[in-house]
Design a protein around this motif. Sequence first.
Motif, PDB file in Angstrom:
ATOM      1  N   ALA A  22       0.852  -1.187   0.000  1.00  0.00           N
ATOM      2  CA  ALA A  22       0.000   0.000   0.000  1.00  0.00           C
ATOM      3  C   ALA A  22       0.886   1.235   0.000  1.00  0.00           C
ATOM      4  CB  ALA A  22      -0.929  -0.004   1.219  1.00  0.00           C
ATOM      5  N   PHE A  23       0.316   2.328  -0.456  1.00  0.00           N
ATOM      6  CA  PHE A  23       1.037   3.584  -0.582  1.00  0.00           C
ATOM      7  C   PHE A  23       0.287   4.638   0.227  1.00  0.00           C
ATOM      8  CE2 PHE A  23       2.926   6.977  -3.487  1.00  0.00           C
ATOM      9  CZ  PHE A  23       4.214   6.776  -3.023  1.00  0.00           C
ATOM     10  N   GLY A  24       0.761   4.907   1.424  1.00  0.00           N
ATOM     11  CA  GLY A  24       0.070   5.816   2.332  1.00  0.00           C
ATOM     12  C   GLY A  24       0.521   7.255   2.158  1.00  0.00           C
ATOM     13  N   VAL A  25      -0.097   7.938   1.224  1.00  0.00           N
ATOM     14  CA  VAL A  25       0.319   9.301   0.907  1.00  0.00           C
ATOM     15  C   VAL A  25      -0.765  10.322   1.246  1.00  0.00           C
ATOM     16  CG1 VAL A  25       1.016  10.852  -0.952  1.00  0.00           C
ATOM     17  CG2 VAL A  25       1.936   8.545  -0.870  1.00  0.00           C
ATOM     18  N   SER A  26      -1.979  10.151   0.715  1.00  0.00           N
ATOM     19  CA  SER A  26      -3.012  11.177   0.852  1.00  0.00           C
ATOM     20  C   SER A  26      -3.620  11.204   2.251  1.00  0.00           C
ATOM     21  CB  SER A  26      -4.114  10.964  -0.190  1.00  0.00           C
ATOM     22  OG  SER A  26      -4.730   9.705  -0.022  1.00  0.00           O
ATOM     23  N   GLU A  27      -4.090  12.387   2.637  1.00  0.00           N
ATOM     24  CA  GLU A  27      -4.761  12.590   3.911  1.00  0.00           C
ATOM     25  C   GLU A  27      -6.122  13.237   3.657  1.00  0.00           C
ATOM     26  OE1 GLU A  27      -2.176  14.701   6.574  1.00  0.00           O
ATOM     27  OE2 GLU A  27      -0.533  13.243   6.329  1.00  0.00           O
ATOM     28  N   LYS A  28      -7.059  13.003   4.531  1.00  0.00           N
ATOM     29  CA  LYS A  28      -8.451  13.388   4.290  1.00  0.00           C
ATOM     30  C   LYS A  28      -8.615  14.876   4.035  1.00  0.00           C
ATOM     31  CE  LYS A  28     -13.138  12.662   6.017  1.00  0.00           C
ATOM     32  NZ  LYS A  28     -13.983  12.025   7.063  1.00  0.00           N
ATOM     33  N   ASN A  29      -7.918  15.692   4.783  1.00  0.00           N
ATOM     34  CA  ASN A  29      -8.119  17.135   4.671  1.00  0.00           C
ATOM     35  C   ASN A  29      -7.253  17.795   3.602  1.00  0.00           C
ATOM     36  OD1 ASN A  29     -10.013  17.123   6.764  1.00  0.00           O
ATOM     37  ND2 ASN A  29      -8.432  17.380   8.330  1.00  0.00           N
ATOM     38  N   HIS A  30      -6.392  17.001   2.952  1.00  0.00           N
ATOM     39  CA  HIS A  30      -5.457  17.599   2.002  1.00  0.00           C
ATOM     40  C   HIS A  30      -5.496  16.957   0.615  1.00  0.00           C
ATOM     41  CE1 HIS A  30      -4.006  19.568   5.557  1.00  0.00           C
ATOM     42  NE2 HIS A  30      -3.633  18.426   6.107  1.00  0.00           N
ATOM     43  N   GLY A  31      -5.988  15.734   0.499  1.00  0.00           N
ATOM     44  CA  GLY A  31      -6.100  15.096  -0.813  1.00  0.00           C
ATOM     45  C   GLY A  31      -4.785  15.050  -1.549  1.00  0.00           C
ATOM     46  N   ALA A  64      -2.205  -5.132   3.306  1.00  0.00           N
ATOM     47  CA  ALA A  64      -0.828  -4.900   2.862  1.00  0.00           C
ATOM     48  C   ALA A  64       0.192  -5.500   3.823  1.00  0.00           C
ATOM     49  CB  ALA A  64      -0.570  -3.401   2.710  1.00  0.00           C
ATOM     50  N   SER A  65       1.227  -6.102   3.266  1.00  0.00           N
ATOM     51  CA  SER A  65       2.352  -6.569   4.069  1.00  0.00           C
ATOM     52  C   SER A  65       3.232  -5.411   4.501  1.00  0.00           C
ATOM     53  CB  SER A  65       3.189  -7.579   3.272  1.00  0.00           C
ATOM     54  OG  SER A  65       2.421  -8.686   2.884  1.00  0.00           O
ATOM     55  N   MET A  66       3.349  -4.425   3.603  1.00  0.00           N
ATOM     56  CA  MET A  66       4.158  -3.232   3.883  1.00  0.00           C
ATOM     57  C   MET A  66       3.428  -2.011   3.328  1.00  0.00           C
ATOM     58  SD  MET A  66       7.834  -4.822   2.647  1.00  0.00           S
ATOM     59  CE  MET A  66       8.844  -3.429   3.179  1.00  0.00           C
ATOM     60  N   ILE A  67       3.472  -0.914   4.077  1.00  0.00           N
ATOM     61  CA  ILE A  67       2.891   0.342   3.620  1.00  0.00           C
ATOM     62  C   ILE A  67       3.992   1.400   3.610  1.00  0.00           C
ATOM     63  CG2 ILE A  67       1.151   2.125   3.998  1.00  0.00           C
ATOM     64  CD1 ILE A  67      -0.520   0.147   5.521  1.00  0.00           C
ATOM     65  N   SER A  68       4.174   2.049   2.483  1.00  0.00           N
ATOM     66  CA  SER A  68       5.101   3.180   2.396  1.00  0.00           C
ATOM     67  C   SER A  68       4.322   4.441   2.758  1.00  0.00           C
ATOM     68  CB  SER A  68       5.671   3.304   0.981  1.00  0.00           C
ATOM     69  OG  SER A  68       6.393   2.139   0.631  1.00  0.00           O
ATOM     70  N   ILE A  69       4.780   5.166   3.780  1.00  0.00           N
ATOM     71  CA  ILE A  69       4.032   6.307   4.302  1.00  0.00           C
ATOM     72  C   ILE A  69       4.853   7.586   4.170  1.00  0.00           C
ATOM     73  CG2 ILE A  69       3.038   7.334   6.389  1.00  0.00           C
ATOM     74  CD1 ILE A  69       2.185   4.606   7.288  1.00  0.00           C
ATOM     75  N   LEU A  70       4.213   8.608   3.611  1.00  0.00           N
ATOM     76  CA  LEU A  70       4.827   9.925   3.509  1.00  0.00           C
ATOM     77  C   LEU A  70       4.524  10.712   4.781  1.00  0.00           C
ATOM     78  CD1 LEU A  70       6.326  12.030   1.727  1.00  0.00           C
ATOM     79  CD2 LEU A  70       4.059  12.806   0.979  1.00  0.00           C
ATOM     80  N   ALA A  71       5.549  11.291   5.381  1.00  0.00           N
ATOM     81  CA  ALA A  71       5.375  12.007   6.643  1.00  0.00           C
ATOM     82  C   ALA A  71       6.311  13.212   6.695  1.00  0.00           C
ATOM     83  CB  ALA A  71       5.652  11.071   7.820  1.00  0.00           C
ATOM     84  N   ARG A  72       6.149  13.994   7.752  1.00  0.00           N
ATOM     85  CA  ARG A  72       7.068  15.081   8.060  1.00  0.00           C
ATOM     86  C   ARG A  72       7.989  14.638   9.201  1.00  0.00           C
ATOM     87  NH1 ARG A  72       7.297  19.524   4.541  1.00  0.00           N
ATOM     88  NH2 ARG A  72       5.217  19.889   3.688  1.00  0.00           N
ATOM     89  N   LYS A  73       9.250  14.975   9.100  1.00  0.00           N
ATOM     90  CA  LYS A  73      10.212  14.630  10.146  1.00  0.00           C
ATOM     91  C   LYS A  73      10.393  15.850  11.043  1.00  0.00           C
ATOM     92  CE  LYS A  73      14.851  12.659  10.755  1.00  0.00           C
ATOM     93  NZ  LYS A  73      16.104  12.286  10.060  1.00  0.00           N
ATOM     94  N   GLU A  74       9.650  15.847  12.148  1.00  0.00           N
ATOM     95  CA  GLU A  74       9.620  17.009  13.024  1.00  0.00           C
ATOM     96  C   GLU A  74      10.701  16.941  14.102  1.00  0.00           C
ATOM     97  OE1 GLU A  74       5.724  17.393  14.645  1.00  0.00           O
ATOM     98  OE2 GLU A  74       4.835  18.139  12.786  1.00  0.00           O
ATOM     99  N   ASP A  75      11.114  18.125  14.564  1.00  0.00           N
ATOM    100  CA  ASP A  75      11.996  18.244  15.721  1.00  0.00           C
ATOM    101  C   ASP A  75      11.537  19.458  16.517  1.00  0.00           C
ATOM    102  OD1 ASP A  75      12.880  20.452  14.292  1.00  0.00           O
ATOM    103  OD2 ASP A  75      14.677  19.439  13.557  1.00  0.00           O
ATOM    104  N   PHE A  90       8.716   6.368   4.924  1.00  0.00           N
ATOM    105  CA  PHE A  90       9.133   5.229   5.728  1.00  0.00           C
ATOM    106  C   PHE A  90       8.200   4.046   5.528  1.00  0.00           C
ATOM    107  CE2 PHE A  90       5.999   7.156   8.548  1.00  0.00           C
ATOM    108  CZ  PHE A  90       5.404   6.082   9.191  1.00  0.00           C
ATOM    109  N   THR A  91       8.663   2.892   5.986  1.00  0.00           N
ATOM    110  CA  THR A  91       7.902   1.648   5.845  1.00  0.00           C
ATOM    111  C   THR A  91       7.231   1.276   7.161  1.00  0.00           C
ATOM    112  OG1 THR A  91       9.296   0.764   4.087  1.00  0.00           O
ATOM    113  CG2 THR A  91       8.079  -0.833   5.399  1.00  0.00           C
ATOM    114  N   LEU A  92       5.969   0.863   7.044  1.00  0.00           N
ATOM    115  CA  LEU A  92       5.225   0.343   8.199  1.00  0.00           C
ATOM    116  C   LEU A  92       4.699  -1.037   7.846  1.00  0.00           C
ATOM    117  CD1 LEU A  92       2.798   2.167  10.532  1.00  0.00           C
ATOM    118  CD2 LEU A  92       1.996   0.105   9.383  1.00  0.00           C
ATOM    119  N   ARG A  93       4.805  -1.973   8.790  1.00  0.00           N
ATOM    120  CA  ARG A  93       4.314  -3.341   8.581  1.00  0.00           C
ATOM    121  C   ARG A  93       3.073  -3.542   9.449  1.00  0.00           C
ATOM    122  NH1 ARG A  93       9.443  -2.629   9.281  1.00  0.00           N
ATOM    123  NH2 ARG A  93      10.978  -3.247   7.702  1.00  0.00           N
TER     124      ARG A  93
END
Length: 363
Positions: A22-31, A64-75, A90-93
Amino acid sequence: MGSNSALKQEAVTALENGGLFAFGVSEKNHGSDLLANQFAIQEVAPGRFLANGTKYYIGNANAASMISILARKEDKRTAGRPNRAPLVLFTLRPRVSKGFQNIRKIRTLGVRAAFVGDFEVKDHELPDTDLIAEGRKAWDAVFGTVAMGKFFLGFGQIGICERALEEAVTHLGGRILYGAPAIQMTHLRSALVEAYARLTAMKLYAYRALDYVQTSSANDRRYMLFTSVQKARVSTEGVKVMSLLSECIGAKGFESETYFEMALRDAQLIPELEGSAHIKLGLTAQFIAAYFCHVASSVVAPQSILAGQIAATENPYLMDATTRGVNTICFPKFLEAYRPLISIPNVRLFAKQDFVHLLRTKF
């Protein structure tokens, strides 16, 4: 895509064992506005991160066995200001992640086995070895994956329309009205011819666009224009084809045991999902000046896969493609493609249009 060889090998093994991704990119409020994403990871120890956020309209989210997720790397510097945080992929299982939760199927048009859903990730722990790419490379990996995925949907639309055309012609050939096959009616034949012509144009464009993908390189990225046009126009032409065929096949096309009934629904979904047809038209517009006005005589047309001039092999460049410097992409004089057909009156009339003057006055 990305440079994490270990994750690539893990994905290959999962795929060979029958796994789905699976490809976890889109978010509900941003499409499709990926730069507005709010899903985030935060470093809690050297090389250790916590992931939190939600994703929406994700295919195969339930299996999905693996999901590639787009995120922000916050500090600490970017906390509360997600637009300033760099992107990370990053990858999530899902099967082993305790933080993967609240998965829900999104009900779409019709009754179908395919699954698109939303899910939440809460305090999912991950090591830096699960990072696929960071910063600009993460964006390029996501953009490249989306661009290719959307591009190949055009071939899906072609297949849908071709199968529906065959079913419509078969039905009309066997349907007797007023003592003759319905396909002999002038208005039905006219609609079928138009549908066939549009479908043929879809195929010709798609196969030629594929040549630009196959021959792309760091020095020739014209495929970015042609793949965008394919997503925006080939898919929408398919909707027009189905509309014409629906006029011909009539009520038969709504019967659930026909392929046509499913095709009517699915053909509409391809250009509309996530509004990406409009996004691709926006990307296409970036190339207008270069395509019509900035001529590079050294650029030549690619050879053809369909004609057997080049082999249909993998293009390694696509694994490292970049979105930088769109304004540096060059094209040959666009009218050269019409030169072999200039004896045809309609082509000659088209070639006489003053496109350059139109662009200079409208843009």
